[in-house]
Design an enzyme around this catalytic site. Structure first.
Site, short mmCIF file in Angstrom:
data_model
loop_
_atom_site.label_atom_id
_atom_site.label_comp_id
_atom_site.label_asym_id
_atom_site.label_seq_id
_atom_site.Cartn_x
_atom_site.Cartn_y
_atom_site.Cartn_z
N THR A 30 0.82 -1.22 0.00
CA THR A 30 0.00 0.00 0.00
C THR A 30 0.85 1.26 0.00
OG1 THR A 30 -1.79 -1.14 1.13
CG2 THR A 30 -1.74 1.23 1.37
N SER A 73 1.65 -7.56 -1.02
CA SER A 73 2.50 -8.45 -0.23
C SER A 73 1.96 -9.87 -0.13
CB SER A 73 2.77 -7.88 1.16
OG SER A 73 1.64 -7.94 1.97
N THR A 105 1.63 -4.50 4.26
CA THR A 105 1.46 -4.91 5.66
C THR A 105 0.84 -6.30 5.81
OG1 THR A 105 -0.69 -3.81 5.71
CG2 THR A 105 1.21 -2.54 6.48
N ASP A 106 0.19 -6.78 4.74
CA ASP A 106 -0.55 -8.04 4.89
C ASP A 106 0.32 -9.21 5.34
OD1 ASP A 106 -2.71 -6.61 4.03
OD2 ASP A 106 -2.93 -7.61 2.10
N1 ASP Z 1 -3.05 -3.94 2.49
C1 ASP Z 1 -1.73 -4.16 2.12
C2 ASP Z 1 -0.74 -3.13 2.61
O1 ASP Z 1 -0.98 -2.61 3.64
C3 ASP Z 1 -1.47 -4.56 0.75
C4 ASP Z 1 -0.24 -5.39 0.80
O2 ASP Z 1 0.02 -6.01 1.83
O3 ASP Z 1 0.51 -5.36 -0.16
O4 ASP Z 1 0.27 -2.84 2.04
#
Ligand code: ASP
Length: 345
Positions: A30, A73, A105-106
Site C-alpha cells: 500500500t 505483499s 502490511t498483509d
Molecule cells: N493492504 C496491504 C498493505 O498494507 C497490501 C499489501 O500487503 O501489499 O500494504
C-alpha cells in the site's frame, strides 16, 4: 593532557560523524500504491520515490534506494524474501550499517520473521509498510518510513534481529501480528508487547529480544519444500489430512484450538500424518505457548505430541510454517526441527 593545559586553539575541530549507510529496499505494498485507471490502487512507486517524499530523511542516513519488487505483499514468496535477505547480506558485507525493507502490511509478520531467520547479522533490519496509500488523507507511509529509518540507525536496535516499525511502535519479528484490516494501529506484539517506540525523533526501547538462537537457514538453490497450514474449526473431522502427502506436501502445521487441541475424531489422522512428514502443532490464539504436558484427552496436546506432533512453542502458525519450510530445506531431522521451534520460547 588536562583541560587546563590544553590551549583552546589546538583542540581538534570536531569532524561531523559520517552518516550511517542505510539500504532501503521496496517490495511494493500500500505504501507504494497509487490509483490505477482500472480502479483501485496498485504498486507503482519505488523506494527512491518514497525516500524523496519524506522531509528530513536525508539527515537520518545516507540512503541507497532499490526496488526489487512491486507486488501486493500477499504475492510475495519465501523465495522472494530469501533473495531480499541475500541482497541485505551482500550490502552488510559491503559496509552498510542497516537495512530498511518497505512492503505491504498483509504479510509483514511473515516476511520479518523470515528475514530474522535468513540475515543473521547484528546490524538492524527494519521492516515497515503503511495502512493508507500515499494519495489518501492521513497517509502513514512517510511517518513510518522516517520512524523505521530512525530505528534502523539507532545503536540500541543492534543485536535484536529483524524489527517491524509502524505507528511509531517497534515490534520484534517473532512476536508481531497484523491484528486489524484498516487501522494505522493494526500491529500488535503478542506475549510481551512492543519493544519500544519512536518519539521526538528518537528510538526508545523498553525491552530487548535476543537474536534468533538458530543457525541462519539460507535455502540455497532449488525449490522450497511445500508446507501445508491447516486451521482447526469446531466439528472438523480432519478429512483434509490424509490428502496432504499425495498433494506433495513435505510438512504440515496444524493450527489447533487453545493450547494446541483438535477434535478427538481428528487425533488418529494427525498421528498418521506425523508418521509421513513433520507435523507442527501451533495455536490459533493470539498469544501464549502451545502446551506440552497438561491435557490428556483424545486430541489434546499430550495425545497429539505422543502421536508425533511437534509443539510450536510461542511461535504462531504462520511463523512456525516458515521455520519448518527452511528447516526441511536445510535437511533438519525431527529433533532439530523441535529444537529450532523451542529456541523461540
Ligand atoms: N493492504 C496491504 C498493505 O498494507 C497490501 C499489501 O500487503 O501489499 O500494504
Amino acid at each position: 593532557m588536562s583541560a587546563a593545559t590544553t590551549p583552546a586553539t589546538t583542540t581538534p575541530a570536531a569532524h561531523p560523524a559520517k552518516p550511517p549507510r542505510l539500504l532501503a529496499l521496496s517490495l511494493g505494498g500500500t505504501i507504494t500504491m497509487t490509483a490505477t485507471a482500472g480502479g483501485g490502487i496498485a504498486p507503482t512507486l519505488g523506494a527512491a520515490d518514497l525516500v524523496a517524499a519524506v522531509p528530513g530523511l536525508g539527515e537520518v542516513a545516507d540512503i541507497e534506494a532499490r526496488s526489487p519488487f512491486r507486488l501486493g505483499s500477499s504475492s510475495l514468496t519465501l523465495a522472494n524474501i530469501a533473495a531480499v535477505a541475500a541482497e541485505i547480506r551482500a550490502a552488510f558485507a559491503e559496509g552498510f550499517d542497516a537495512a530498511l525493507v518497505i512492503q505491504g502490511t498483509d504479510t509483514i509478520e511473515e516476511t520479518a520473521f523470515a528475514l530474522d531467520l535468513l540475515v543473521g547479522d547484528e546490524r538492524p533490519v527494519v521492516v515497515i509498510g503503511a495502512m493508507r496509500g500515499p494519495q489518501q488523507p492521513g497517509a502513514d507511509g512517510p511517518a513510518n518510513l522516517l520512524a523505521g529509518a530512525l530505528v534502523a540507525v539507532s545503536a540500541e536496535a543492534r543485536g535484536m534481529g529483524t524489527l517491524v516499525v509502524l505507528n511509531d511502535e517497534i515490534h520484534a519479528a517473532r512476536y508481531v501480528r497484523k491484528a486489524h484490516t484498516a487501522l494505522t494501529s493494526a500491529f500488535v506484539s503478542a506475549n510481551g508487547g512492543p519493544l519500544g517506540l519512536v518519539a521526538e525523533g528518537r528510538a526508545r526501547f523498553f525491552s530487548r529480544v535476543a537474536p534468533p538462537a538458530v543457525p541462519v537457514l539460507l535455502p540455497g538453490a532449488g525449490e522450497l519444500p511445500p508446507v501445508a497450514l491447516v486451521k482447526i474449526g469446531m466439528g472438523d473431522d480432519g478429512r483434509l489430512l490424509p490428502a496432504l502427502a499425495g498433494l506433495g506436501y513435505a510438512g504440515a502445521v496444524i493450527e489447533g484450538a487453545g493450547a494446541g487441541h483438535v477434535p478427538g475424531v481428528m487425533a488418529e489422522a494427525v498421528g498418521e500424518l506425523a508418521a509421513q512428514m513433520p507435523v507442527v502443532l501451533a495455536s490459533r490464539t493470539l498469544g501464549g505457548p502451545v502446551f506440552e504436558r497438561s491435557y490428556g484427552y483424545p486430541g489434546s496436546e499430550i495425545d497429539l505430541i505422543a502421536r508425533g506432533a511437534i509443539p510450536a512453542g510461542l511461535l504462531p502458525a504462520l511463523k512456525a510454517r516458515l521455520l519448518l519450510v527452511l528447516a526441511l530445506k536445510a535437511g533438519f531431522s525431527r529433533e532439530r526441527i523441535a529444537a529450532a521451534l523451542a529456541a523461540f520460547g
